[in-house]
Design an enzyme around this catalytic site. Structure first.
Site, short mmCIF file in Angstrom:
data_model
loop_
_atom_site.label_atom_id
_atom_site.label_comp_id
_atom_site.label_asym_id
_atom_site.label_seq_id
_atom_site.Cartn_x
_atom_site.Cartn_y
_atom_site.Cartn_z
N ASP A 1 22.96 -13.40 13.09
CA ASP A 1 22.54 -12.03 12.83
C ASP A 1 23.78 -11.22 12.48
O ASP A 1 24.71 -11.10 13.30
CB ASP A 1 21.85 -11.45 14.07
CG ASP A 1 20.89 -10.33 13.71
OD1 ASP A 1 20.39 -10.29 12.58
OD2 ASP A 1 20.65 -9.47 14.58
N ASP B 1 18.36 -13.26 9.30
CA ASP B 1 19.48 -13.04 8.38
C ASP B 1 20.00 -14.36 7.81
O ASP B 1 20.17 -14.51 6.60
CB ASP B 1 20.62 -12.32 9.08
CG ASP B 1 20.34 -10.84 9.27
OD1 ASP B 1 19.34 -10.34 8.70
OD2 ASP B 1 21.10 -10.17 10.00
N LYS C 1 25.60 -7.78 11.81
CA LYS C 1 25.46 -6.38 12.16
C LYS C 1 26.68 -5.60 11.67
O LYS C 1 27.77 -6.14 11.52
CB LYS C 1 25.34 -6.21 13.69
CG LYS C 1 24.14 -6.90 14.30
CD LYS C 1 22.83 -6.26 13.84
CE LYS C 1 21.64 -6.91 14.51
NZ LYS C 1 20.35 -6.34 14.05
#
Length: 350
Positions: free
Chosen positions: A258, A245, A260
């Protein structure tokens, strides 16, 4: 008259075995002068219970010691098995501990000159051999407990929404996540600074992603020096790949980030399930990939919420990353064993 067959202790008087005593020995010394009250037991049928009284009074008192009683119990019921304290299960280790850090690269002590974030596209040409992704490997090596809870959640959602409703729900979740990542990418690659409180009101932010962007606004205040966005990484010797990412500094520490999304709060790192293992797998691949000239030893998982409530940011230091890297190596071994077993079962018997 009562007959006592064993030694009895009546106060300080020792009565030998088989000594006959008359009832007068147990009578009170002084007799009351007040009117005698009727005993509540006077109406009991003594003849009816006389045999019971005799059997009780004539029963022998055991002369066994605790040791002989224990021996008798062992003979009748078997020896007592004492419960042992539960021992800690030995932690499983990978068969081959591949290095997490690339020893051929030096760790950067200074930040290089600023430039546009790298974005290496994933090339899956037909002529190229199949290389499994991190996501695929983790999905196919879920533990029985993870599979149980995942299936239970799916059944509950289908019972509530129906087959078509659950399908539409899953598509919406995927769409929202994609719009969130796209809007975040525009913000991080923008020439303008993103450190403001109105990120969700920027023109490039779609309505479906505004809550998520607002949720991570306080995290973005600590993000700097973005090195890569939506960029593919591949581990040459372990033969797996993934898409990172973001690679940037969070509070001065270079991290694999990352992003989420979640409908439920995840205030603890344990609430993120396999996400730390995923981040460690990405970092190990990046450290091995020749397209990147630096190394990453730390990770960050940011959980954003649609309602705009502050996101939870879970930092993973280098020590934890090393532990999650070992877990990833085990999952990778399990995946290969599954593939090998499947290939063996499909091959024709000789």
């Amino acid at each position: 008259m009562f007959v006592l067959n064993r030694v009895l202790f009546a106060g300080s008087i020792i009565v030998p075995e088989s000594t006959s005593l008359t009832a007068c020995h147990f009578s009170a010394v002084h007799r009351r002068t007040c009117p005698r009250r009727n005993s509540p037991y006077s109406s009991v049928d003594s003849e009816r219970y006389s045999s019971l009284v005799k059997s009780v009074m004539s029963s022998r008192v055991s002369s066994q010691t605790p040791e002989t009683l224990q021996a008798e119990d062992d003979h009748v019921y078997g020896p007592v098995v004492k419960a042992q304290m539960p021992s800690r299960t030995e932690q499983r280790l990978p068969k081959t501990l591949h290095p997490f850090i690339n020893s051929e690269r030096t760790v950067e002590t200074e930040e290089p000159e600023a430039g546009p974030p790298a974005r290496i596209l994933l090339n899956r040409g037909k002529s190229r051999p199949f290389i499994p992704s991190v996501t695929r490997i983790l999905q196919q090596t879920l533990s029985p407990e993870q599979i149980f809870y995942l299936e239970r959640w799916k059944r509950r959602m289908i019972a509530e929404l129906g087959e078509e409703g659950f399908k539409e729900y899953s598509q919406n979740i995927f769409k929202q996540g994609k719009l969130f990542h796209s809007a975040l990418e525009d913000i991080l690659t923008s020439a303008d600074t993103w450190r403001n409180k109105n990120l969700s009101e920027t023109p490039q932010c779609p309505p479906e992603a505004q809550g998520y962007i607002q949720s991570i606004s306080h995290v973005l205040e600590d993000v700097s020096a973005v090195r890569a966005i939506e960029s593919s990484v591949q581990h040459g010797s372990l033969n797996y790949l993934g898409i990172v990412d973001c690679v940037a500094r969070y509070r001065g520490v270079l991290c694999i980030i990352d992003w989420k999304t979640s409908e439920k709060p995840k205030p603890f790192l344990s609430n993120t399930y396999d996400n730390p293992v995923q981040v460690a797998a990405y970092a190990g691949a990046l450290n091995s990939d020749g397209n990147y000239k630096y190394q990453v030893e730390n990770g960050l998982i940011v959980v954003a919420y649609k309602d705009g409530s502050p996101a939870h940011a879970h930092q993973i230091n280098s020590e934890l990353m090393s532990e999650y890297w070992k877990t990833w190596l085990i999952r990778l071994e399990d995946y290969r064993e599954q593939k090998s077993s499947a290939s063996s079962s499909m091959s024709p018997e000789k």
